[in-house]
Structure formats: C-alpha cells, structure tokens
Design a protein around this motif. Structure first.
Motif, PDB file in Angstrom:
ATOM      1  N   LEU A  23     -21.233  86.535  90.380  1.00  0.00           N
ATOM      2  CA  LEU A  23     -20.377  86.519  92.127  1.00  0.00           C
ATOM      3  C   LEU A  23     -19.191  85.678  92.622  1.00  0.00           C
ATOM      4  CD1 LEU A  23     -23.971  88.432  93.581  1.00  0.00           C
ATOM      5  CD2 LEU A  23     -22.117  89.024  92.626  1.00  0.00           C
ATOM      6  N   ARG A  24     -18.670  86.066  92.665  1.00  0.00           N
ATOM      7  CA  ARG A  24     -17.582  84.829  93.427  1.00  0.00           C
ATOM      8  C   ARG A  24     -17.987  84.193  95.107  1.00  0.00           C
ATOM      9  NH1 ARG A  24     -12.459  87.277  91.329  1.00  0.00           N
ATOM     10  NH2 ARG A  24     -12.858  88.992  90.950  1.00  0.00           N
ATOM     11  N   PRO A  25     -17.118  83.087  94.570  1.00  0.00           N
ATOM     12  CA  PRO A  25     -17.279  82.416  95.360  1.00  0.00           C
ATOM     13  C   PRO A  25     -17.174  82.405  96.633  1.00  0.00           C
ATOM     14  CG  PRO A  25     -16.650  81.075  94.012  1.00  0.00           C
ATOM     15  CD  PRO A  25     -16.196  81.881  93.305  1.00  0.00           C
ATOM     16  N   SER A  26     -16.731  83.780  97.427  1.00  0.00           N
ATOM     17  CA  SER A  26     -16.484  84.393  98.616  1.00  0.00           C
ATOM     18  C   SER A  26     -17.166  85.298  99.182  1.00  0.00           C
ATOM     19  CB  SER A  26     -14.740  84.576  98.866  1.00  0.00           C
ATOM     20  OG  SER A  26     -14.498  85.717  97.379  1.00  0.00           O
ATOM     21  N   THR A  27     -18.129  85.575  97.508  1.00  0.00           N
ATOM     22  CA  THR A  27     -19.209  86.836  98.074  1.00  0.00           C
ATOM     23  C   THR A  27     -20.138  86.143  98.555  1.00  0.00           C
ATOM     24  OG1 THR A  27     -17.786  88.317  96.579  1.00  0.00           O
ATOM     25  CG2 THR A  27     -20.354  88.452  97.015  1.00  0.00           C
ATOM     26  N   THR A  28     -20.519  85.085  97.574  1.00  0.00           N
ATOM     27  CA  THR A  28     -21.811  84.302  97.954  1.00  0.00           C
ATOM     28  C   THR A  28     -22.023  82.820  99.280  1.00  0.00           C
ATOM     29  OG1 THR A  28     -21.435  82.196  96.642  1.00  0.00           O
ATOM     30  CG2 THR A  28     -22.459  84.480  95.971  1.00  0.00           C
ATOM     31  N   GLY A  29     -20.627  83.205 100.184  1.00  0.00           N
ATOM     32  CA  GLY A  29     -20.537  81.746 100.840  1.00  0.00           C
ATOM     33  C   GLY A  29     -20.295  80.502  99.985  1.00  0.00           C
ATOM     34  N   ILE A  30     -20.874  80.352  98.432  1.00  0.00           N
ATOM     35  CA  ILE A  30     -20.357  79.033  97.599  1.00  0.00           C
ATOM     36  C   ILE A  30     -19.185  78.768  97.185  1.00  0.00           C
ATOM     37  CG2 ILE A  30     -21.802  77.426  95.931  1.00  0.00           C
ATOM     38  CD1 ILE A  30     -24.403  79.939  96.708  1.00  0.00           C
ATOM     39  N   ASP A  31     -18.416  78.035  98.635  1.00  0.00           N
ATOM     40  CA  ASP A  31     -16.951  77.749  97.998  1.00  0.00           C
ATOM     41  C   ASP A  31     -16.848  76.413  97.677  1.00  0.00           C
ATOM     42  OD1 ASP A  31     -16.911  76.721 100.645  1.00  0.00           O
ATOM     43  OD2 ASP A  31     -15.607  78.118 100.947  1.00  0.00           O
ATOM     44  N   ASN A  32     -17.867  75.440  97.717  1.00  0.00           N
ATOM     45  CA  ASN A  32     -17.452  74.033  98.082  1.00  0.00           C
ATOM     46  C   ASN A  32     -19.217  73.246  97.359  1.00  0.00           C
ATOM     47  OD1 ASN A  32     -19.191  73.144  99.931  1.00  0.00           O
ATOM     48  ND2 ASN A  32     -17.864  73.999 101.229  1.00  0.00           N
ATOM     49  N   ASN A  33     -19.089  71.666  96.572  1.00  0.00           N
ATOM     50  CA  ASN A  33     -20.196  71.819  96.392  1.00  0.00           C
ATOM     51  C   ASN A  33     -21.346  71.350  97.515  1.00  0.00           C
ATOM     52  OD1 ASN A  33     -19.274  71.021  93.675  1.00  0.00           O
ATOM     53  ND2 ASN A  33     -18.949  68.906  94.164  1.00  0.00           N
ATOM     54  N   ALA A  34     -21.078  71.841  99.005  1.00  0.00           N
ATOM     55  CA  ALA A  34     -22.293  71.330  98.963  1.00  0.00           C
ATOM     56  C   ALA A  34     -23.027  72.626  99.595  1.00  0.00           C
ATOM     57  CB  ALA A  34     -21.240  70.852 100.782  1.00  0.00           C
ATOM     58  N   GLY A  35     -22.485  73.494  99.025  1.00  0.00           N
ATOM     59  CA  GLY A  35     -22.310  75.344  99.582  1.00  0.00           C
ATOM     60  C   GLY A  35     -24.094  75.490  98.946  1.00  0.00           C
ATOM     61  N   GLY A  36     -24.693  74.908  97.650  1.00  0.00           N
ATOM     62  CA  GLY A  36     -25.976  75.258  97.559  1.00  0.00           C
ATOM     63  C   GLY A  36     -26.265  76.215  96.234  1.00  0.00           C
ATOM     64  N   TYR A  37     -27.575  76.027  95.967  1.00  0.00           N
ATOM     65  CA  TYR A  37     -27.390  76.714  95.124  1.00  0.00           C
ATOM     66  C   TYR A  37     -28.045  79.220  95.449  1.00  0.00           C
ATOM     67  CZ  TYR A  37     -30.795  79.139  91.146  1.00  0.00           C
ATOM     68  OH  TYR A  37     -31.667  79.658  90.175  1.00  0.00           O
ATOM     69  N   VAL A  38     -27.351  79.330  94.310  1.00  0.00           N
ATOM     70  CA  VAL A  38     -27.117  81.035  95.293  1.00  0.00           C
ATOM     71  C   VAL A  38     -28.578  81.309  95.447  1.00  0.00           C
ATOM     72  CG1 VAL A  38     -26.859  81.582  92.347  1.00  0.00           C
ATOM     73  CG2 VAL A  38     -25.962  83.078  94.069  1.00  0.00           C
ATOM     74  N   ARG A  39     -29.760  80.977  94.668  1.00  0.00           N
ATOM     75  CA  ARG A  39     -30.455  81.615  95.258  1.00  0.00           C
ATOM     76  C   ARG A  39     -31.288  81.760  96.594  1.00  0.00           C
ATOM     77  NH1 ARG A  39     -32.816  84.725  90.555  1.00  0.00           N
ATOM     78  NH2 ARG A  39     -31.818  83.908  88.910  1.00  0.00           N
TER      79      ARG A  39
END
Length: 597
Positions: A88-104
């Motif tokens: 899943l793209r960063p734009s989809t999960t919202g994880i778009d930088n190193n501070a974004g955490g873990y997908v789960r």
C-alpha cells in the motif's frame, strides 16, 4: 578477509545453467530478496558513476533484468519499507515520513496481509534477516511483522568504525565516517556476519526439516547507511584523489527553484574540502555491500535451487552525494528517490537486458506474487513487472510511478517528473529527457500547462485507487490510541505537549551528551531543554530526521530535565536525567531506564 579475492569471485557464473544433476525442485519458485539501506543508483551497471566497483551485482544484472529507472515510494526508509511490505502506497496508509509509524498501527490496516505473510500463507518457508522493515534487525521488535515469519536471524547489522580518517560533518552531525584499520571480519562487520549466517542457511536448506517447502529468504544489509564505517581493505580499493565529482553536480544553474539552497551538510563538506573523500567513504561501503551480497549469490549457486529461485536486489531509496548541493535522502528531488533494482527470474525471457522504463519498488509485491504463480491480490497497489521481465524494452509500457513524502505527492513518467508539493509552494515540473539533472523547473511556463493538467489527472487517478482501498478497510476501523496529551508544570510555566514518540535513546545521561533519534515529519524542528524550574537551558533548530548527539551546555548540572521537540503541529516532550555530569568518564555515557513519564 581479502577484498580483492572477494572481487575476483565475481567472475564465477553465479547463475550458470551448467552443472551436476540436480535434486528434484519444488514446483513453486523460491525467492531470495535482498535489500540494501541507502544504496542509491550509483550501481556500476547503471553507469551514473562508473568509478564505483560492484562486480557481483553487475554480474547479477547481466544475468537478469536491470531496471535503470527504479524509484522508491518515499525517499526515507520507514515509509518506503512499509509501502513495499504492505503493498500500500504511503498516500494510502498515511505513512509518508519516518515519523509515520508502523502500518499495523494505522486505523483500518491492522489486519493487512504483508508480502512475507502472503508467501507464508501460500506454503512458503519465510526467513528474514537484517533490516527488512524499518528496525535495523529482525529481533523481537513488533514493527518487523514478527508473527509472520517462519524463522528469523536476530543478530545485528552494520560495521564498526576505526581510528583512521575520522570525520564528522559540522553542518550535519549524523554524517560521519571512519576507516577501520582491520580488514572486514565478523567482529567488525555485523553485515558480514549476517550474510555468512544466511548463506549457510541457504546451503543447508536442502537438508532441513522444511526442505519440501519453497522458500522466501529476505536479507537486509545495513550499509551504506550512515555512519560510513569502512574496513581498510575496501577503503584501499579507491584513491580519493582519483575520484571524480559527478558531472551532474558541476556548474549547474537551477532555474525557477528559488527555495533550493546550499544545505548545511553540503556547506560542511565544502568548507572542509571533503567532497571526494566523502564519496570515497560511500562507494567503499557500496563495494563492501556488493562483496557481502556476492556471498549470498555464491551460496545459492552452490545449491540445487539455483535454477528455480528468483533473485531480487534493491536499494530502499536514493541518496544525494552533493547533487543540488544536498547530502542524504528526504528531498523531493530525483536523486533521493532514484534507486537500484535488479530482478533475475530463471524463466524470464528478458534476462540479460536492460529496462529503461520507470518502475517502482511498489511494484515488487504484485510482481513476485505473479512470478511465483500465487493467487493475484486485488487489495494491493503497484503494477506487476511481468511484462517487462519478458520484454524489458517494451514500447507498450507507459505506467507512471507515484511517490509521497510528508504530504507532497509526485509522479514520474518516462518523459516527465511533476511534484505537487504540500501547500503548493514548491511545485516542480521537469523534462526528464532534455533535463535529467532537473536544472530547469518548468512549472511556471505556460507552454506546459497541458502537460501539468494531464499529469495532475494521472496523479489523482492513481491516488484515488488508494483512497478507495483505505475507505474499504476503514469500514472495519479499530480505534487508534492518540499520543497522550499532557501539561508539564515547570516552575511558573505550564508547557503543553504529547507523549507520542520516543527520540531520547537513553533516559539517564551520564556527562555531556544526549543521544537522539529524531523522526520529525518537518524538514526542521526545534529542540528546547528546560530544567524543573522552567529555565530554558538550550534551544536549537536542527534537521528533523537524523540520529544525533546533542551536546549539553556546561550550565546543566545533575538533575531532571525535559526535552521538547517543537514541530509545526505541536510539541512532544520527554523527561531525562543527567547524572554524574562532572565526574570522571567511565565506559559508556548512556544508561537506559524506562517510563520516566
């Protein structure tokens, strides 16, 4: 360990079809998946910097398909790796930088099926070693998807420094290098220790209890990630004075990019006269990494699995070495996003050819699923590269790459690269055919209004796929736990913040340095230290993403202190203790304890 002998081994035909009679192979193809952290597109085979020596990977490239225009989903490790493994793209999960955490940990994505998990579900024995997810090893950290591996190597990664050619960039304290007086060995290079362990695992697989299962073996090598700690034998393979500054760095005039400034890191390099020496350190580690990867490839070539195993090598994102007067990753420019990618599939008709079409690391999950004959997954993003593995020069392939970093989205086609920046103040359009070094920003040229309109439509169409996937997953949304809000009363001051991350690596500090791992979503953040009376002891603005040693001012005695990390959307706060600051130094400076707040 002799580096020259390792390079000589590259002459071995790693993927030769000639050999002794083989044992019966599993019906499904195996996968050897190799990642290297901060390994940009300076791979010798790509040709951007021909002085670099990467013979093992060049050999692999000559046997498989070399993708010369491969791009990450985000130009820092955490979002790039989360995107790759989750599909899943960063734009989809919202994880778009190193501070974004873990997908789960993201609402709606708790139960996603990661790539390693999908292979596990489909009967594979799935083994992981090194830096595959963002943590630097496959120990018991929950952020390596630890429940979805059959087996893990939990040792460390990296390489140790030495006393020679030690330098720390005064403009960017995380940028440092040194040369170890010893040649590479298992004591001074954990990457080397790890690949030997994985190599033996590959050699022993045919005798293992799970030999009847196809394998997916992932190995993440840490170097050339900072600090650039180089064993002497690899450093000695180059001479600083013979190295060249890349032509794309020299005498460039950047038109209509008013915000492009000389970074403090580049100023530090220039003032110290260290440009060629810094390149020397980086490419020495590329060569060391190549040597270590050669150990894995040689191990596979000695097994009955060599003709039935897909080999994939990739860097997780790009890295500036002075281009646009920048060092590092974490930019919206091409150099931070452009990486190396090689795929060898024994059944691919395109083996031995070069693919110059733009492709994404986002494409690897669907590609490996298809190449291994697994059921297709409809709930992941990216494009299977199957067609390009069959015909790398296909004229029909015109699928753009989309990347995201800290709220900015950008799209690259075979002709154009368009950046739609967060806030719109740093939008860019480059003609990648005429201007591959991105010197002339065409965003304000009316002649290209039609091109921008078309690229906006393509970008929106691709982002909309992720929006639909996210909305579908959020139907079963589980509540997220936000960062705990708190008000800290220090003397007469009441300071507000949240406890939403940990950047202080050791909560009890002995003597003069505070060790930090900053993962800010902002390019720069402000660090403020208060004592318990509310007195401001230190205030400093620093790059938002870095490992750093923060020198404490001399006026700080023993006691409790509070570190505030101020960003555009608020502050986080952590408490730490200074202890024995004025006593004679003993051993380590850092003594960790937990839960002070």
């Amino acid at each position: 360990m002799n580096a020259k002998s390792l390079l000589a081994q590259a002459g071995l035909c790693l993927l030769s079809m000639v050999g002794n009679a083989r044992e019966e192979l599993p019906e499904k193809k195996n996968v050897l998946f190799i990642m290297s952290d901060d390994f940009n597109y300076w791979l010798h085979s790509i040709g951007y910097y021909p002085q670099v020596k990467t013979p093992n990977l060049d050999k692999l490239a000559s046997e498989g398909v070399l993708f010369t225009n491969a791009y990450c989903s985000s130009p820092v490790s955490n979002p790039s790796r989360n995107a790759l493994w989750s599909g899943l793209r960063p734009s989809t999960t919202g994880i778009d930088n190193n501070a974004g955490g873990y997908v789960r940990d993201r609402a709606g994505f708790e139960d996603i099926v990661t790539m390693n998990q999908y292979f596990l579900q489909n009967g594979y024995w799935v083994y992981g070693a090194g830096k595959l997810y963002h943590p630097s090893s496959m120990n018991d950290n929950p952020y390596i998807d630890k429940d979805n591996w059959s087996e893990r190597y939990k040792g460390g990664t990296g390489s140790k420094g030495g006393k020679f050619l030690k330098w720390k960039n005064p403009g960017w304290s995380s940028m440092s290098y040194s040369v170890n007086e010893e040649s590479m060995n298992e004591e001074n290079c954990s990457d080397y220790e790890m690949v030997n362990e994985v190599a033996q695992y590959i050699k022993d697989y045919a005798k293992s209890a799970h030999k009847d299962q196809p394998f997916f073996i992932g190995c993440g090598v840490f170097r050339p990630h900072l600090p650039w700690n180089v064993p002497m034998d690899f450093w000695n393979m180059y001479k600083t004075e013979d190295l060249k500054i890349p032509e794309s760095c020299l005498d460039k005039v950047y038109a209509d990019i008013p915000w492009l400034k000389t970074s403090s890191a580049h100023r530090g390099v220039l003032d110290a006269g260290k440009w060629k020496e810094a390149i020397h350190a980086y490419i020495s580690l590329m060569t060391m990494t190549d040597s270590n990867i050669g150990i894995l490839l040689d191990a596979l070539a000695s097994t009955p699995y060599k003709d039935n195993t897909i080999i994939c090598f990739m860097g997780d994102h790009g890295w500036h070495l002075g281009e646009k007067e920048q060092w590092g990753k974490a930019t919206l420019y091409d150099e931070a996003n452009h990486t190396s990618l090689i795929i060898y599939d024994p059944s691919a008709q395109g083996n031995g050819k070069v693919c110059r079409k733009v492709v994404s690391l986002q494409d690897l999950y669907p590609t490996l699923v298809e190449q291994c004959g697994l059921p297709a997954k409809a709930d992941i993003e990216g494009n299977s590269l199957h067609a390009l593995l069959q015909e790398p020069e296909s004229k029909d392939w015109n699928k753009p790459v989309v990347s995201t970093y800290s709220g900015s989205n950008y799209i690259k086609t075979n002709e154009w690269r368009y950046v739609r920046s967060k806030g719109g103040d740093r939008d860019m359009l480059f003609d990648m055919v005429k201007d591959p070094s991105e010197c002339n920003n065409l965003i304000n040229d009316r002649k290209y209004a039609g091109v921008i309109k078309k690229l906006n439509a393509e970008l929106d169409s691709i982002l909309a796929i992720g929006t639909r996937l996210r909305e579908e997953k959020l139907k079963g949304e589980k509540p997220q736990i936000p960062g705990k809000a708190l008000t800290v009363k220090l003397g007469d001051k009441e300071l507000k913040g949240t406890i939403n991350r940990t950047c202080v690596k050791s909560k009890v500090v002995k003597r003069e340095r505070l060790l930090l791992d900053l993962l800010s979503s902002d390019p720069y953040c402000t660090l403020i230290i208060y004592d318990e009376s509310g007195k401001e002891m230190l205030k400093k603005t620093v790059p938002g993403e870095q490992d750093m040693e923060l020198e404490l001012p001399s006026g700080m005695g023993d006691g409790n202190y509070y570190l505030f990390v101020k960003e555009h959307d608020g502050s986080s706060v952590e408490k730490f203790v200074v202890k024995g600051k004025n006593k004679k130094k003993k051993n380590n400076n850092y003594y960790p304890i937990n839960n002070l707040l």
